[in-house]
Design an enzyme around this catalytic site. Sequence first.
Site, PDB file in Angstrom:
ATOM      1  N   ASN A   7       1.002  -1.284  -0.005  1.00 54.17           N
ATOM      2  CA  ASN A   7       0.073  -0.019  -0.052  1.00 54.17           C
ATOM      3  C   ASN A   7       0.987   1.265   0.008  1.00 54.17           C
ATOM      4  O   ASN A   7       1.497   1.661   1.161  1.00 54.17           O
ATOM      5  CB  ASN A   7      -0.917   0.017   1.368  1.00 54.17           C
ATOM      6  CG  ASN A   7      -1.969   1.391   1.266  1.00 54.17           C
ATOM      7  OD1 ASN A   7      -1.713   1.901   0.666  1.00 54.17           O
ATOM      8  ND2 ASN A   7      -2.560   1.128   2.482  1.00 54.17           N
ATOM      9  N   ARG A  91      -2.808  -1.966  -3.137  1.00 53.37           N
ATOM     10  CA  ARG A  91      -4.036  -1.275  -3.005  1.00 53.37           C
ATOM     11  C   ARG A  91      -3.768  -0.189  -4.052  1.00 53.37           C
ATOM     12  O   ARG A  91      -2.916   0.522  -4.093  1.00 53.37           O
ATOM     13  CB  ARG A  91      -4.040  -0.722  -1.572  1.00 53.37           C
ATOM     14  CG  ARG A  91      -5.263   0.418  -1.473  1.00 53.37           C
ATOM     15  CD  ARG A  91      -5.220   0.867  -0.120  1.00 53.37           C
ATOM     16  NE  ARG A  91      -6.179   2.041  -0.045  1.00 53.37           N
ATOM     17  CZ  ARG A  91      -5.963   3.218   0.502  1.00 53.37           C
ATOM     18  NH1 ARG A  91      -4.954   3.420   1.169  1.00 53.37           N
ATOM     19  NH2 ARG A  91      -7.083   3.917   0.851  1.00 53.37           N
ATOM     20  N   HIS A 180     -12.682   3.480   0.659  1.00 49.28           N
ATOM     21  CA  HIS A 180     -12.715   2.434   1.509  1.00 49.28           C
ATOM     22  C   HIS A 180     -13.399   1.435   1.005  1.00 49.28           C
ATOM     23  O   HIS A 180     -13.930   0.383   1.644  1.00 49.28           O
ATOM     24  CB  HIS A 180     -13.528   2.762   2.869  1.00 49.28           C
ATOM     25  CG  HIS A 180     -12.862   3.863   3.586  1.00 49.28           C
ATOM     26  ND1 HIS A 180     -13.567   5.054   4.210  1.00 49.28           N
ATOM     27  CD2 HIS A 180     -11.606   4.215   4.005  1.00 49.28           C
ATOM     28  CE1 HIS A 180     -12.533   5.686   4.748  1.00 49.28           C
ATOM     29  NE2 HIS A 180     -11.539   5.250   4.609  1.00 49.28           N
ATOM     30  N   ARG A 241     -11.590  15.608   8.132  1.00 53.60           N
ATOM     31  CA  ARG A 241     -12.354  16.071   6.995  1.00 53.60           C
ATOM     32  C   ARG A 241     -13.505  16.505   7.688  1.00 53.60           C
ATOM     33  O   ARG A 241     -14.103  15.775   8.409  1.00 53.60           O
ATOM     34  CB  ARG A 241     -12.309  15.119   5.986  1.00 53.60           C
ATOM     35  CG  ARG A 241     -11.242  14.684   5.397  1.00 53.60           C
ATOM     36  CD  ARG A 241     -11.417  13.657   4.219  1.00 53.60           C
ATOM     37  NE  ARG A 241     -10.073  13.142   3.758  1.00 53.60           N
ATOM     38  CZ  ARG A 241      -9.838  11.832   3.598  1.00 53.60           C
ATOM     39  NH1 ARG A 241     -10.961  11.054   4.365  1.00 53.60           N
ATOM     40  NH2 ARG A 241      -8.879  11.212   3.240  1.00 53.60           N
ATOM     41  N   GLU A 386      -8.578  -4.641   5.028  1.00 53.75           N
ATOM     42  CA  GLU A 386      -8.191  -4.184   3.810  1.00 53.75           C
ATOM     43  C   GLU A 386      -7.001  -5.319   3.285  1.00 53.75           C
ATOM     44  O   GLU A 386      -7.346  -5.792   1.930  1.00 53.75           O
ATOM     45  CB  GLU A 386      -8.232  -3.021   3.656  1.00 53.75           C
ATOM     46  CG  GLU A 386      -9.450  -1.979   4.078  1.00 53.75           C
ATOM     47  CD  GLU A 386      -9.024  -0.701   4.348  1.00 53.75           C
ATOM     48  OE1 GLU A 386      -8.358  -0.452   5.578  1.00 53.75           O
ATOM     49  OE2 GLU A 386      -9.633   0.325   3.615  1.00 53.75           O
TER      50      GLU A 386
END
Length: 401
Positions: A7, A91, A180, A241, A386
């Site tokens: 990743n 990823r 996601h 965020r 993940e």
Amino acid sequence: MKVLVINCGSSSLKYQIIEMDTREVLCKGLVERIGIEGSLLTHKVPGKDNFVIKEDMKDHQRAVELVMAAITDADHGVIKSVDEIDAIGHRVVHGGQKFAKSVRIDDEVKAALRECVPLAPLHNPANILGIEACEKAMPGKPNFGTFDTAFGMGMEPKAFLYGLPIEYYKDYEVRRYGFHGASHDYVSHRAIEIGGLDPEKAKVIVCHLGNGASISASIGGKCVDTSMGLTPLEGLIMGTRSGSVDPGIMQFICKKENLDIDGILAVLNKKSGVLGMSGGISSDFRDIEKAAAEGNEDAENALKAYRFRVAKYIGAYAAAMNGVDCICFTAGVGENDKNTRQLICDEYLGFLGVKIDPERNDIRGKEALISTDDSKVKVYLLPTDEELKIAMDAVKLLQEG
Ligand code: ADP
């Protein structure tokens, strides 16, 4: 069968080797400050002390070479040679509209990823660098890509179109993509599996509440809606965020604070969310909860607004699917914070027949049913994975040939 999962960020690289027969993580590691002075690699093998390599790494190529050195190191490695790796799973953040599922990476795929760079200017170039570094360092090894945006490709136009002139979609592919994806895909399927739900018809809502946060609705594992949009800024209030805001705020604040569009976007991405709402205390829920417990009103309001927004999405998604069978909590906050789970359900979801069992909910980071036996909707804590999803997809594609 062993899969190396990679990743890559613009200056970082996370990796894991997963033994797929047992699903055991043999090692994991993080390379930080790639291309910046003071770069270092931290390699972790369960049950052993961390192994740290400090060396200035000028690029991702050097980072991958050092990852190879760490995983095959005589004392700290977990394999004798990289020949033992069967596949590499990457990823990839943005697959645009081209990728609705994971793929084997070839020149055509790489060209398509380059076309998606304008959609994810920070992430996709790093992902491509990681792929090319692995191709160079481990020639002949099959590389696979799992996209953050693939799950959202299940959405229909009514969910993915913005209320904007249609040319923006047709000419520039401006639409809602969602992120996601590996997490929503993994957790929604896991809920169907362990909940014994109908694999075709199960209506599942996944609340991925981490530092970044998003929520999805899916039927039979196919995405109906998800809260992030063209970028990860849309939707829930997050660590830093803002989530969805009135776009008119941007012009208003730009004028007040003398900012340009990049400046206001930096505020919305990095200085907002519970960090901004709490007056800068922290983006970490543990700090906000501590401050709230000590009587800080802004921290308390940030937590309340966070839960309110999650609950509103759950209500909206129950309507979008005309029902809901199962709600799952995952990621840092979702897996570890029993109060947030309990309060979202107790304060707002009674109308759906949701009932949380406080004893079952008194748990962290483990798969568990947390609703009562007579709850109309099953509620689960399901830790996301993940990396495992990326590795599982790589194995599936490898076996398909
Ligand atoms: P990322 O989006 O970076 O992958 P994670 O899913 O790892 O984030 O979530 C990290 C966040 O999880 C932390 O910022 C913190 O807010 C939250 N978190 C972790 N542990 C706890 C805990 N015990 N209680 C409350 N929140 C927690």
